[in-house]
Design an enzyme around this catalytic site. Structure first.
Site, PDB file in Angstrom:
ATOM      1  CG  HIS A 133      -9.161   5.912   1.612  1.00  0.00           C
ATOM      2  ND1 HIS A 133      -9.255   5.814   0.322  1.00  0.00           N
ATOM      3  CD2 HIS A 133      -8.600   4.930   2.248  1.00  0.00           C
ATOM      4  CE1 HIS A 133      -8.558   4.707  -0.013  1.00  0.00           C
ATOM      5  NE2 HIS A 133      -8.064   4.218   1.436  1.00  0.00           N
TER       6      HIS A 133
ATOM      7  CG  HIS B 253     -10.196   6.278   5.783  1.00  0.00           C
ATOM      8  ND1 HIS B 253     -11.198   5.379   5.456  1.00  0.00           N
ATOM      9  CD2 HIS B 253      -8.955   5.842   5.949  1.00  0.00           C
ATOM     10  CE1 HIS B 253     -10.518   4.284   5.544  1.00  0.00           C
ATOM     11  NE2 HIS B 253      -9.373   4.267   5.600  1.00  0.00           N
TER      12      HIS B 253
ATOM     13  NE  ARG C 104      -4.694   6.077   3.159  1.00  0.00           N
ATOM     14  CZ  ARG C 104      -5.379   4.981   3.995  1.00  0.00           C
ATOM     15  NH1 ARG C 104      -5.632   5.455   5.188  1.00  0.00           N
ATOM     16  NH2 ARG C 104      -5.171   3.880   3.586  1.00  0.00           N
TER      17      ARG C 104
ATOM     18  CD  GLU D  77      -3.176  -1.036   2.051  1.00  0.00           C
ATOM     19  OE1 GLU D  77      -2.986  -0.194   3.118  1.00  0.00           O
ATOM     20  OE2 GLU D  77      -3.988  -1.802   2.019  1.00  0.00           O
TER      21      GLU D  77
ATOM     22  NE  ARG E  70      -5.235   5.275  10.086  1.00  0.00           N
ATOM     23  CZ  ARG E  70      -5.555   4.445   8.921  1.00  0.00           C
ATOM     24  NH1 ARG E  70      -4.969   3.563   8.734  1.00  0.00           N
ATOM     25  NH2 ARG E  70      -6.494   4.720   8.001  1.00  0.00           N
TER      26      ARG E  70
END
Ligand code: SIN
Length: 532
Positions: free
Chosen positions: A229, A339, A278, A113, A374
């Site tokens: 997100h 998110h 992200r 990811e 995060r």
């Protein structure tokens, strides 16, 4: 703490259920959850759990990626704990029966990811990791006689005596107010995605635990950091507040982002393109959407075969097909959505808060492990690791007291923005609140919008006494402190992007918010209506 003490756990996601299971070795435990036991944010997690389990990986590498994503605001001690203790907690989950996916030769299957330097994302049922974990833990809790489960029970406020927690006010499943006595209360109530018009979180994510802690006078930290997100499915039905998540793991397998003309735009924004951190990808998509009159960007997974997509991502495959989209043949429309809240109830690395007897674990807590942003798939690992540590600290300590490690720098201290009683207020609906936060305190913010939002929030109140109304009142309280914190941080860092201060500034460390005068609601003045 001696035997037969009673511990209340609020919330039934991975953090709450792990804490309950571990504590039941010695204590009587009650899990209070406002929906069915199996409903939680955990249940909806797709991508998986990051952990350095393989020989070619290391806790140090995982920690370096976590620190880099956190944009200088992580607590390095918490990060080290997460990455070194996490693998043992994964082995606990395997022992409990979580069926992690395996390679043909029996190793744990590992996905990649964004912003991870190694493929280290463990998954179960392809993209149904959260559901597999939740199902396994719910089964274990149901089979543990020392755990009592109170479903459809709403946590209202803490009971405090001489500054320490002695219980919890609840609205029970019949709609009646009650008080539960407790030797300790562990908040494991998750995040507050319902603050925003577009969120990947389920409807239960209304930040009740954070609001409860705020009212009790607990310190909350880093509330301005809300993660968006990049890829929620943008179909007509995503106009409701819970669009369907398209896991980051899809980009990890090679899917790319396209504009409406079919061109990739992320390579021009960041060297890691679609696998950039992200916040960078979410902002890249938002900017591209602005250039194309608000039309969604496209996620192109067509380089993967239909068979691979159906096997690796069965939930996404089913959901897209249910919406008449064939993602093996055509790119699908996506947009960013709220998110995960990096900020929350400030804790040490054992879940201890600033109030004796009150603990917080999982998304409701701010251990500082995520910093300003995060790293993907670190949230289930955080819940698992720190819930376990909180439980074992309580199992071992006789009278645990709050011992919050000082922040490394000087925090910006903001007392709760409490509107003065004499200010006239107008009713605000949940949809109005969500729209306001999305447009004024979303992916990009500035002083004018934030100031205007704060003015509106300070002149608003929530009418009604249904559970939905009580949740909306919690969201209103949290919106005020989030916006206050976002206004005070005049820099851009991680998920907090100020168009009027687009660069990081060394002047800012963590932020702290707490109520100058705790104001617990008086339960006996509440008339609560519970929907049938
Ligand atoms: C995802 O599957 O993209 C979500 C994982 C996460 O939020 O860490």
């Amino acid at each position: 703490m001696s035997k037969n003490k009673h511990i209340l756990v609020v919330g039934s996601g991975i953090a709450g259920l792990i804490a309950a299971l571990e504590l039941s070795a010695k204590y009587d435990v009650t899990v209070v959850t406002k929906a069915a036991l199996a409903e939680s944010n955990t249940r909806w997690a797709q991508g998986g759990i990051a952990a350095a389990m393989a020989d070619d990986d290391s806790a140090a590498s995982h920690a370096a990626d976590t620190l880099a994503a956190g944009a200088g605001l992580c607590n390095p001690n918490a990060v080290n704990i997460l990455c070194t203790e996490g693998p043992a907690r994964i082995r606990d989950l395997i022992r409990l029966g979580v069926p992690f996916d395996q390679t043909p030769n029996g190793d744990l299957a590992r996905g990649l990811e964004a912003a991870h330097s190694k493929a280290r994302i463990l998954h179960a049922g392809g993209d149904a990791t959260g559901l597999s974990v939740e199902t396994t833990l719910v089964r274990a809790v149901r089979n543990t006689p020392k755990i009592t489960v109170l479903e459809h029970t709403f946590a209202l406020d803490l009971v405090l005596k001489n500054g320490a927690v002695t219980g919890l006010e609840i609205i029970d499943s019949e709609g009646l107010p009650r008080t539960l006595d407790a030797d300790a209360v562990i908040l494991a109530s998750g995040g507050a995605g319902q603050l925003y018009l577009h969120t990947t979180n389920p409807s239960v994510a209304t930040g009740d635990g954070t609001a409860i802690a705020l009212r009790a006078g607990a310190q909350l930290a880093d509330l301005e950091f809300y993660q968006f997100h990049p890829t929620a499915l943008a179909t007509a039905t995503s106009l409701d507040s819970s669009p369907f998540l398209i896991s980051e793991a899809v980009r990890g397998e090679g899917a790319v982002l396209l504009d409406t003309d079919g061109h990739r735009f992320m390579p021009q924004i960041h060297p890691a393109a679609e696998l950039a951190p992200r916040d960078v990808v979410a902002r890249g998509i938002a900017s591209q959407m602005a250039l194309q009159q608000g039309l969604p960007a496209l996620l192109d997974a067509t380089a993967m075969s239909p068979e691979f997509l159906a096997k690796r991502f069965p939930s996404i495959d089913a959901e897209t097909r249910a919406r008449n989209l064939d993602w093996s043949r055509n790119p699908i429309p996506i947009n960013p959505a709220a998110h995960y809240w990096m900020g929350g109830v400030r804790t040490d690395t054992y879940g201890r808060t600033s109030i004796p007897g009150l603990y917080a674990v999982g998304e409701v807590a701010c251990t500082g492990v995520h910093g300003a942003n995060r790293l993907a798939s670190n949230s289930l690992l955080e819940s698992l690791t720190f819930a376990w540590r909180c439980a074992h600290m309580l199992l071992e300590a006789d009278s645990p007291s709050a011992d919050i490690t000082p922040f490394s720098g000087t925090p910006t201290i903001l007392h709760e923005a409490q509107p003065q009683a004499q200010i006239p207020t107008a009713p605000i609906t949940r949809l109005e609140l969500q729209t306001l936060l999305w447009t004024h305190a979303g992916i990009e913010r500035n002083a004018i919008d934030l100031g205007s939002a704060l003015h509106t929030l300070d002149h608003s109140h929530v009418e009604g006494t249904t559970i939905h109304d009580l949740e909306t009142a919690n969201l209103l309280a949290l919106a005020r402190v989030l916006v206050t914190a976002a206004l005070a941080r005049e820099e851009s860092r991680g998920a907090h992007f100020r168009t009027d201060f687009p660069h990081p500034s060394a002047a800012y460390e963590h932020s702290l918010v707490y109520a100058q005068e705790p104001k617990i609601r008086k339960i006996n003045t509440l008339q609560v209506a519970v929907p049938c």
